[in-house]
Scaffold this motif. Structure first.
Motif, PDB file in Angstrom:
ATOM      1  N   ALA A 215     -21.733 -25.315 -26.639  1.00 21.79           N
ATOM      2  CA  ALA A 215     -20.654 -24.740 -27.284  1.00 21.79           C
ATOM      3  C   ALA A 215     -20.191 -25.882 -28.596  1.00 21.79           C
ATOM      4  O   ALA A 215     -20.034 -25.554 -29.679  1.00 21.79           O
ATOM      5  CB  ALA A 215     -19.623 -24.412 -26.489  1.00 21.79           C
ATOM      6  N   TYR A 216     -20.181 -27.119 -28.128  1.00 25.33           N
ATOM      7  CA  TYR A 216     -19.845 -28.105 -29.136  1.00 25.33           C
ATOM      8  C   TYR A 216     -20.702 -28.188 -30.172  1.00 25.33           C
ATOM      9  O   TYR A 216     -20.399 -28.289 -31.519  1.00 25.33           O
ATOM     10  CB  TYR A 216     -19.807 -29.518 -28.418  1.00 25.33           C
ATOM     11  CG  TYR A 216     -19.393 -30.563 -29.282  1.00 25.33           C
ATOM     12  CD1 TYR A 216     -18.181 -30.675 -30.028  1.00 25.33           C
ATOM     13  CD2 TYR A 216     -20.377 -31.512 -29.836  1.00 25.33           C
ATOM     14  CE1 TYR A 216     -17.751 -31.404 -30.923  1.00 25.33           C
ATOM     15  CE2 TYR A 216     -20.028 -32.346 -30.891  1.00 25.33           C
ATOM     16  CZ  TYR A 216     -18.998 -32.347 -31.205  1.00 25.33           C
ATOM     17  OH  TYR A 216     -18.345 -33.267 -32.162  1.00 25.33           O
ATOM     18  N   PHE A 217     -22.122 -27.887 -30.119  1.00 28.81           N
ATOM     19  CA  PHE A 217     -23.174 -27.967 -30.867  1.00 28.81           C
ATOM     20  C   PHE A 217     -23.064 -26.881 -32.197  1.00 28.81           C
ATOM     21  O   PHE A 217     -22.824 -26.923 -33.162  1.00 28.81           O
ATOM     22  CB  PHE A 217     -24.485 -27.868 -30.526  1.00 28.81           C
ATOM     23  CG  PHE A 217     -25.042 -29.255 -29.926  1.00 28.81           C
ATOM     24  CD1 PHE A 217     -24.231 -30.244 -30.263  1.00 28.81           C
ATOM     25  CD2 PHE A 217     -26.344 -29.205 -29.138  1.00 28.81           C
ATOM     26  CE1 PHE A 217     -24.788 -31.579 -29.417  1.00 28.81           C
ATOM     27  CE2 PHE A 217     -26.566 -30.335 -28.498  1.00 28.81           C
ATOM     28  CZ  PHE A 217     -25.750 -31.838 -28.684  1.00 28.81           C
ATOM     29  N   GLN A 218     -22.564 -25.639 -31.334  1.00 28.85           N
ATOM     30  CA  GLN A 218     -22.220 -24.461 -32.348  1.00 28.85           C
ATOM     31  C   GLN A 218     -21.039 -24.669 -33.037  1.00 28.85           C
ATOM     32  O   GLN A 218     -20.980 -24.127 -34.189  1.00 28.85           O
ATOM     33  CB  GLN A 218     -22.187 -22.987 -31.114  1.00 28.85           C
ATOM     34  CG  GLN A 218     -23.628 -22.767 -30.777  1.00 28.85           C
ATOM     35  CD  GLN A 218     -23.344 -21.467 -29.783  1.00 28.85           C
ATOM     36  OE1 GLN A 218     -22.554 -20.700 -29.996  1.00 28.85           O
ATOM     37  NE2 GLN A 218     -23.884 -21.461 -28.575  1.00 28.85           N
ATOM     38  N   TYR A 219     -19.972 -24.956 -32.507  1.00 30.31           N
ATOM     39  CA  TYR A 219     -18.844 -25.655 -33.142  1.00 30.31           C
ATOM     40  C   TYR A 219     -19.065 -26.588 -34.316  1.00 30.31           C
ATOM     41  O   TYR A 219     -18.536 -26.183 -35.333  1.00 30.31           O
ATOM     42  CB  TYR A 219     -17.847 -26.262 -32.154  1.00 30.31           C
ATOM     43  CG  TYR A 219     -16.835 -27.146 -32.679  1.00 30.31           C
ATOM     44  CD1 TYR A 219     -15.711 -26.532 -33.198  1.00 30.31           C
ATOM     45  CD2 TYR A 219     -16.802 -28.442 -32.627  1.00 30.31           C
ATOM     46  CE1 TYR A 219     -14.547 -27.080 -33.552  1.00 30.31           C
ATOM     47  CE2 TYR A 219     -15.660 -29.359 -33.301  1.00 30.31           C
ATOM     48  CZ  TYR A 219     -14.374 -28.410 -33.683  1.00 30.31           C
ATOM     49  OH  TYR A 219     -13.333 -29.633 -34.294  1.00 30.31           O
ATOM     50  N   ASP A 321     -20.419 -18.280 -18.897  1.00 27.62           N
ATOM     51  CA  ASP A 321     -21.594 -18.279 -19.591  1.00 27.62           C
ATOM     52  C   ASP A 321     -21.588 -18.538 -21.233  1.00 27.62           C
ATOM     53  O   ASP A 321     -22.789 -18.379 -21.520  1.00 27.62           O
ATOM     54  CB  ASP A 321     -22.856 -17.372 -18.946  1.00 27.62           C
ATOM     55  CG  ASP A 321     -23.045 -17.806 -17.475  1.00 27.62           C
ATOM     56  OD1 ASP A 321     -22.986 -18.654 -16.929  1.00 27.62           O
ATOM     57  OD2 ASP A 321     -22.984 -16.543 -16.640  1.00 27.62           O
ATOM     58  N   ASP A 322     -20.666 -17.799 -21.658  1.00 22.84           N
ATOM     59  CA  ASP A 322     -20.666 -17.854 -23.096  1.00 22.84           C
ATOM     60  C   ASP A 322     -20.360 -18.965 -23.935  1.00 22.84           C
ATOM     61  O   ASP A 322     -19.015 -19.043 -24.303  1.00 22.84           O
ATOM     62  CB  ASP A 322     -19.714 -16.587 -23.446  1.00 22.84           C
ATOM     63  CG  ASP A 322     -20.109 -16.096 -24.865  1.00 22.84           C
ATOM     64  OD1 ASP A 322     -20.541 -16.606 -25.638  1.00 22.84           O
ATOM     65  OD2 ASP A 322     -19.531 -14.789 -25.278  1.00 22.84           O
ATOM     66  N   SER A 323     -21.333 -19.616 -24.528  1.00 23.11           N
ATOM     67  CA  SER A 323     -20.991 -21.098 -25.387  1.00 23.11           C
ATOM     68  C   SER A 323     -20.172 -20.522 -26.372  1.00 23.11           C
ATOM     69  O   SER A 323     -19.702 -21.354 -27.225  1.00 23.11           O
ATOM     70  CB  SER A 323     -22.107 -21.851 -25.390  1.00 23.11           C
ATOM     71  OG  SER A 323     -23.256 -20.959 -26.060  1.00 23.11           O
ATOM     72  N   ASN A 324     -20.720 -19.439 -26.981  1.00 20.61           N
ATOM     73  CA  ASN A 324     -20.184 -18.904 -28.242  1.00 20.61           C
ATOM     74  C   ASN A 324     -18.410 -18.748 -28.403  1.00 20.61           C
ATOM     75  O   ASN A 324     -17.737 -19.121 -29.202  1.00 20.61           O
ATOM     76  CB  ASN A 324     -20.693 -17.524 -28.864  1.00 20.61           C
ATOM     77  CG  ASN A 324     -22.070 -17.585 -29.476  1.00 20.61           C
ATOM     78  OD1 ASN A 324     -22.394 -18.418 -30.370  1.00 20.61           O
ATOM     79  ND2 ASN A 324     -23.015 -16.924 -28.779  1.00 20.61           N
ATOM     80  N   GLU A 325     -18.002 -18.023 -27.104  1.00 19.10           N
ATOM     81  CA  GLU A 325     -16.617 -17.753 -26.749  1.00 19.10           C
ATOM     82  C   GLU A 325     -16.101 -19.193 -26.595  1.00 19.10           C
ATOM     83  O   GLU A 325     -14.798 -19.368 -27.173  1.00 19.10           O
ATOM     84  CB  GLU A 325     -16.568 -17.252 -25.513  1.00 19.10           C
ATOM     85  CG  GLU A 325     -15.053 -16.667 -25.452  1.00 19.10           C
ATOM     86  CD  GLU A 325     -14.780 -16.215 -23.962  1.00 19.10           C
ATOM     87  OE1 GLU A 325     -13.738 -16.058 -23.653  1.00 19.10           O
ATOM     88  OE2 GLU A 325     -15.898 -15.821 -23.337  1.00 19.10           O
ATOM     89  N   LEU A 326     -16.936 -20.049 -26.146  1.00 18.01           N
ATOM     90  CA  LEU A 326     -16.018 -21.602 -26.011  1.00 18.01           C
ATOM     91  C   LEU A 326     -15.852 -22.183 -27.255  1.00 18.01           C
ATOM     92  O   LEU A 326     -14.946 -23.000 -27.484  1.00 18.01           O
ATOM     93  CB  LEU A 326     -16.907 -22.286 -24.953  1.00 18.01           C
ATOM     94  CG  LEU A 326     -16.294 -23.674 -24.714  1.00 18.01           C
ATOM     95  CD1 LEU A 326     -15.000 -23.747 -24.182  1.00 18.01           C
ATOM     96  CD2 LEU A 326     -17.409 -24.285 -23.402  1.00 18.01           C
ATOM     97  N   LEU A 329     -13.145 -20.979 -29.027  1.00 16.47           N
ATOM     98  CA  LEU A 329     -11.744 -21.575 -28.441  1.00 16.47           C
ATOM     99  C   LEU A 329     -11.466 -22.983 -29.113  1.00 16.47           C
ATOM    100  O   LEU A 329     -10.174 -23.441 -29.055  1.00 16.47           O
ATOM    101  CB  LEU A 329     -11.859 -21.798 -26.973  1.00 16.47           C
ATOM    102  CG  LEU A 329     -11.692 -20.238 -26.408  1.00 16.47           C
ATOM    103  CD1 LEU A 329     -11.949 -20.461 -24.883  1.00 16.47           C
ATOM    104  CD2 LEU A 329     -10.151 -19.773 -26.546  1.00 16.47           C
ATOM    105  N   PHE A 330     -12.671 -23.570 -29.474  1.00 15.26           N
ATOM    106  CA  PHE A 330     -12.496 -25.082 -29.921  1.00 15.26           C
ATOM    107  C   PHE A 330     -11.823 -24.829 -31.382  1.00 15.26           C
ATOM    108  O   PHE A 330     -11.004 -25.757 -31.750  1.00 15.26           O
ATOM    109  CB  PHE A 330     -13.912 -25.877 -29.974  1.00 15.26           C
ATOM    110  CG  PHE A 330     -14.516 -25.894 -28.936  1.00 15.26           C
ATOM    111  CD1 PHE A 330     -13.743 -26.253 -27.808  1.00 15.26           C
ATOM    112  CD2 PHE A 330     -15.864 -26.469 -28.862  1.00 15.26           C
ATOM    113  CE1 PHE A 330     -14.454 -26.393 -26.548  1.00 15.26           C
ATOM    114  CE2 PHE A 330     -16.461 -26.774 -27.877  1.00 15.26           C
ATOM    115  CZ  PHE A 330     -16.016 -26.982 -26.622  1.00 15.26           C
ATOM    116  N   PHE A 331     -12.057 -23.682 -32.041  1.00 17.79           N
ATOM    117  CA  PHE A 331     -11.571 -23.480 -33.184  1.00 17.79           C
ATOM    118  C   PHE A 331     -10.230 -22.943 -33.148  1.00 17.79           C
ATOM    119  O   PHE A 331      -9.428 -23.376 -34.029  1.00 17.79           O
ATOM    120  CB  PHE A 331     -12.490 -22.810 -34.089  1.00 17.79           C
ATOM    121  CG  PHE A 331     -13.676 -23.177 -34.815  1.00 17.79           C
ATOM    122  CD1 PHE A 331     -13.508 -23.996 -36.087  1.00 17.79           C
ATOM    123  CD2 PHE A 331     -14.963 -22.884 -34.240  1.00 17.79           C
ATOM    124  CE1 PHE A 331     -14.578 -24.533 -36.639  1.00 17.79           C
ATOM    125  CE2 PHE A 331     -15.926 -23.181 -35.164  1.00 17.79           C
ATOM    126  CZ  PHE A 331     -15.792 -24.006 -36.074  1.00 17.79           C
TER     127      PHE A 331
END
Length: 371
Positions: A215-219, A321-326, A329-331
């Motif tokens: 999730a962090y890398f996607q963020y 399990d959803d890193s996109n959703e996480l 949430l960072f944003f």
């Protein structure tokens, strides 16, 4: 009344169980009462144990805690003529005639979530947890979710289980660090106040380690600017994540602190932009209240005991399990208005006050006496 306690979890750098035991020992050492407390450990503890009029502490010389539990400890218990023995962890010694036994079960990960449990914990739980619970007169659970899981997976009747939340204000004096020291430390680790996300604990599969990193890398790929601080060690079964981070173009944006002092932990909490804690399984989840006391937004998961503890004072990951959703949430916390951040902060303070006012140490002591 004569109460014995296994404090062996204080023999090395401790986690949530050690914090729990240390809190109880500190509380009991300050009581003015007629009860006697006997503190047992298989070897010298990492911090001195209190001694006084009502407390006797023993530190044996046995590196093997399991062996000590079944050989030396029962002799100590019998010699001290205990009324009640309390095991704050999951291993109960050989039953001594005339002594009531109480055990605290923090989680049943080997039964409920075996895929996220280490082979060592799985083996110990399978061999000793259920027999220990059946041997005990009462079981202490640290959340409602925990009590239900003990009952379900260990086939224990609910009337044998007493639920006592173990939450409180984790930082007795708040930040309690001079601003000059805060600035110095943040500078030493190349962090800017509010410009980083923080995870506190051992990065492991049960803490949803891979989803956090993905999730962090996607963020970052989507334009996120905040750094990620992982404050704690990386579990042996998650060492591959260290390699993934090292090979990533964002490796300089991820700070792996390893073990940190209490002071460093407070500094990192109180200056973070948000707390990331999408765990798959917790007995209680101390870091949730730590972050709320520090007044920072909390991102957590909608499973296990997390909703029970965080209430309306957190943002929830609906799909574990959803890193996109996480990443979203960072944003979301990054873009929150001052008004929304303040509202979330005040809700967090209320959760901390609620658990602190329950005074779990007093409730635990009174329960042990009631037996």
């Amino acid at each position: 009344m004569r109460i014995g306690i296994d404090v062996s979890s204080l023999c090395s750098k401790w986690d949530g169980v050690g914090t729990y035991v240390k809190d109880m020992v500190d509380y009991l050492s300050k009581l003015e009462c007629e009860d006697m407390f006997y503190l047992y450990s298989n070897k010298e503890t990492a911090v001195p144990l209190p001694e006084g009029k009502y407390i006797v502490a023993y530190a044996d010389k046995c590196d093997n805690h399991l062996k000590w539990m079944f050989t030396q400890l029962p002799k100590r218990m019998k010699a001290d003529k205990l009324d009640v023995f309390w095991q704050p962890n999951y291993l109960m010694p050989i039953k001594v005639k005339g002594i009531k036994n109480v055990i605290t079960v923090h989680d049943v990960s080997a039964y409920a979530y075996s895929q996220y449990s280490t082979s060592k914990i799985t083996l110990l739980h399978k061999l000793f947890l259920k027999p220990s619970c059946r041997k005990a007169q009462y079981i202490l659970a640290i959340s409602k979710n925990g009590a239900l899981e003990v009952s379900k997976h260990l086939k224990i009747k609910l009337d044998k289980i007493k639920m006592i939340y173990i939450g409180k204000k984790m930082f007795e004096h708040g930040l309690d660090v001079p601003m000059s020291r805060c600035i110095e430390y943040l500078k030493s680790v190349a962090l800017i106040e509010k410009e980083y996300l923080i995870f506190v604990g051992t990065l492991s599969p049960r803490k949803n380690a891979k989803v956090i990193v993905d999730a962090y890398f996607q963020y970052r790929k989507k334009g996120g600017k905040r750094k990620l601080v992982i404050a704690g060690k990386i579990a042996s079964n998650c060492e591959v994540l260290r390699q993934i981070i090292e090979r990533s173009s964002y490796k300089d944006q991820v700070l792996l602190t390893g073990y940190i002092s209490d002071e460093e932990k407070r500094i990192l909490y109180y200056h973070a932009g948000a707390m990331v804690f999408p765990s798959r399984l917790e007995g209680f989840g101390f870091p949730l209240l730590e972050a709320m006391q520090a007044g920072i937004p909390v991102i957590t998961s909608n499973v296990s005991c997390m909703p029970e503890i965080a209430g309306d004072a957190a943002l929830y990951l609906k799909d574990i399990d959803d890193s996109n959703e996480l990443a979203d949430l960072f944003f979301r916390v990054e873009k929150m208005s001052r008004e929304d951040l303040e509202k979330l902060r005040q809700l967090g303070y209320k959760r901390v006050e609620y658990f602190d006012n329950l005074n779990y140490r007093q409730l635990t002591y009174e329960f042990l006496k009631s037996i």
